[in-house]
Design a protein around this motif. Sequence first.
Motif, mmCIF file in Angstrom:
data_model
loop_
_atom_site.group_PDB
_atom_site.id
_atom_site.type_symbol
_atom_site.label_atom_id
_atom_site.label_comp_id
_atom_site.label_asym_id
_atom_site.label_seq_id
_atom_site.Cartn_x
_atom_site.Cartn_y
_atom_site.Cartn_z
ATOM 1 N N LEU A 101 82.962 39.981 15.052
ATOM 2 C CA LEU A 101 82.230 39.983 13.782
ATOM 3 C C LEU A 101 83.176 40.173 12.604
ATOM 4 O O LEU A 101 83.046 39.496 11.571
ATOM 5 N N ARG A 102 84.138 41.109 12.711
ATOM 6 C CA ARG A 102 85.102 41.318 11.630
ATOM 7 C C ARG A 102 85.923 40.060 11.384
ATOM 8 O O ARG A 102 86.179 39.678 10.245
ATOM 9 N N ARG A 103 86.341 39.400 12.439
ATOM 10 C CA ARG A 103 87.124 38.161 12.297
ATOM 11 C C ARG A 103 86.308 37.090 11.568
ATOM 12 O O ARG A 103 86.792 36.438 10.646
ATOM 13 N N ARG A 104 85.067 36.930 11.948
ATOM 14 C CA ARG A 104 84.209 35.919 11.302
ATOM 15 C C ARG A 104 83.950 36.263 9.831
ATOM 16 O O ARG A 104 83.956 35.379 8.971
ATOM 17 N N CYS A 105 83.748 37.552 9.557
ATOM 18 C CA CYS A 105 83.529 37.960 8.164
ATOM 19 C C CYS A 105 84.781 37.712 7.333
ATOM 20 O O CYS A 105 84.700 37.287 6.177
ATOM 21 N N ARG A 106 85.972 37.977 7.899
ATOM 22 C CA ARG A 106 87.212 37.716 7.180
ATOM 23 C C ARG A 106 87.342 36.225 6.872
ATOM 24 O O ARG A 106 87.744 35.834 5.776
ATOM 25 N N GLN A 107 86.970 35.375 7.828
ATOM 26 C CA GLN A 107 87.021 33.920 7.589
ATOM 27 C C GLN A 107 86.069 33.523 6.468
ATOM 28 O O GLN A 107 86.401 32.699 5.615
ATOM 29 N N LEU A 108 84.894 34.144 6.433
ATOM 30 C CA LEU A 108 83.926 33.841 5.363
ATOM 31 C C LEU A 108 84.442 34.317 4.012
ATOM 32 O O LEU A 108 84.312 33.633 3.006
ATOM 33 N N ARG A 109 85.049 35.509 3.968
ATOM 34 C CA ARG A 109 85.602 36.007 2.706
ATOM 35 C C ARG A 109 86.750 35.126 2.231
ATOM 36 O O ARG A 109 86.883 34.869 1.029
ATOM 37 N N ASP A 110 87.590 34.667 3.176
ATOM 38 C CA ASP A 110 88.694 33.778 2.803
ATOM 39 C C ASP A 110 88.168 32.462 2.246
ATOM 40 O O ASP A 110 88.827 31.828 1.422
ATOM 41 N N ALA A 111 86.981 32.057 2.683
ATOM 42 C CA ALA A 111 86.371 30.829 2.187
ATOM 43 C C ALA A 111 85.651 31.056 0.866
ATOM 44 O O ALA A 111 85.094 30.120 0.295
ATOM 45 N N GLY A 112 85.620 32.318 0.362
ATOM 46 C CA GLY A 112 84.990 32.599 -0.920
ATOM 47 C C GLY A 112 83.559 33.056 -0.803
ATOM 48 O O GLY A 112 82.845 33.126 -1.804
ATOM 49 N N LEU A 113 83.098 33.372 0.361
ATOM 50 C CA LEU A 113 81.720 33.841 0.558
ATOM 51 C C LEU A 113 81.736 35.333 0.891
ATOM 52 O O LEU A 113 82.693 35.839 1.475
ATOM 53 N N ASP A 114 80.673 36.018 0.530
ATOM 54 C CA ASP A 114 80.551 37.442 0.874
ATOM 55 C C ASP A 114 79.114 37.701 1.303
ATOM 56 O O ASP A 114 78.296 38.197 0.526
ATOM 57 N N PRO A 115 78.765 37.330 2.556
ATOM 58 C CA PRO A 115 77.389 37.525 2.997
ATOM 59 C C PRO A 115 77.060 39.000 3.146
ATOM 60 O O PRO A 115 77.922 39.834 3.395
ATOM 61 N N ALA A 116 75.796 39.317 3.013
ATOM 62 C CA ALA A 116 75.351 40.708 3.083
ATOM 63 C C ALA A 116 75.591 41.296 4.476
ATOM 64 O O ALA A 116 75.846 42.487 4.618
ATOM 65 N N ALA A 117 75.554 40.499 5.483
ATOM 66 C CA ALA A 117 75.748 40.994 6.855
ATOM 67 C C ALA A 117 77.171 41.485 7.062
ATOM 68 O O ALA A 117 77.425 42.273 7.978
ATOM 69 N N CYS A 118 78.104 41.072 6.208
ATOM 70 C CA CYS A 118 79.504 41.454 6.398
ATOM 71 C C CYS A 118 79.831 42.743 5.672
ATOM 72 O O CYS A 118 80.930 43.281 5.836
ATOM 73 N N ARG A 119 78.940 43.296 4.847
ATOM 74 C CA ARG A 119 79.214 44.548 4.139
ATOM 75 C C ARG A 119 79.187 45.687 5.135
ATOM 76 O O ARG A 119 78.301 45.827 5.952
ATOM 77 N N GLY A 120 80.211 46.448 5.088
ATOM 78 C CA GLY A 120 80.322 47.557 6.026
ATOM 79 C C GLY A 120 81.265 47.246 7.181
ATOM 80 O O GLY A 120 81.536 48.090 8.005
ATOM 81 N N LEU A 121 81.792 45.998 7.285
ATOM 82 C CA LEU A 121 82.734 45.636 8.347
ATOM 83 C C LEU A 121 84.120 45.362 7.750
ATOM 84 O O LEU A 121 84.804 44.450 8.151
ATOM 85 N N GLU A 122 84.534 46.197 6.819
ATOM 86 C CA GLU A 122 85.774 45.914 6.143
ATOM 87 C C GLU A 122 87.008 46.346 6.917
ATOM 88 O O GLU A 122 88.084 45.965 6.622
ATOM 89 N N GLY A 123 86.989 47.036 7.869
ATOM 90 C CA GLY A 123 88.172 47.577 8.520
ATOM 91 C C GLY A 123 89.072 46.505 9.113
ATOM 92 O O GLY A 123 88.771 45.316 9.135
ATOM 93 N N PRO A 124 90.277 46.902 9.596
ATOM 94 C CA PRO A 124 91.211 45.934 10.193
ATOM 95 C C PRO A 124 90.640 45.413 11.499
ATOM 96 O O PRO A 124 89.969 46.103 12.222
ATOM 97 N N GLY A 125 90.960 44.159 11.789
ATOM 98 C CA GLY A 125 90.371 43.572 12.977
ATOM 99 C C GLY A 125 91.350 43.257 13.936
ATOM 100 O O GLY A 125 91.729 42.715 14.753
#
Length: 125
Positions: A101-125
């Motif tokens: 999940l952290r890896r997928r959220c990082r890919q989404l953030r790198d693409a310029g998106l910040d979905p609500a499901a990714c909040r709270g998964l900021e730690g290193p992956g």
Amino acid sequence: MTSLLTGIIAAFRTFPLRSWLILAAVAALLTLGAWLYFAGREDERDDQADRQARVEAKASAGRETAATERTLDTTAIQARQAERDHAAEALPDSAPDERDLRRRCRQLRDAGLDPAACRGLEGPG
């Protein structure tokens, strides 16, 4: 006509009988040799045609065997593929683990998106 016959007889008498017999024997041998030569060539052609027919028959049998083996291989490959697909479909879908999940959220953030499901998964992956 009689003069032609007289000329032939005169030419025949110019050489002794033994010379004419030798000439006839040589002509007979040359004729026999030519006949044997051409008969041998014809036999060789027939032998070559027989060899060619045997080679073509063997090649045809090989092609048939290869086609049969290809068909069997294709059938086996398709059966194994269907079995793998069926086994994959039978597996239950599992939820991704936290690292995935952290890896997928990082890919989404790198693409310029910040979905609500990714909040709270900021730690290193």
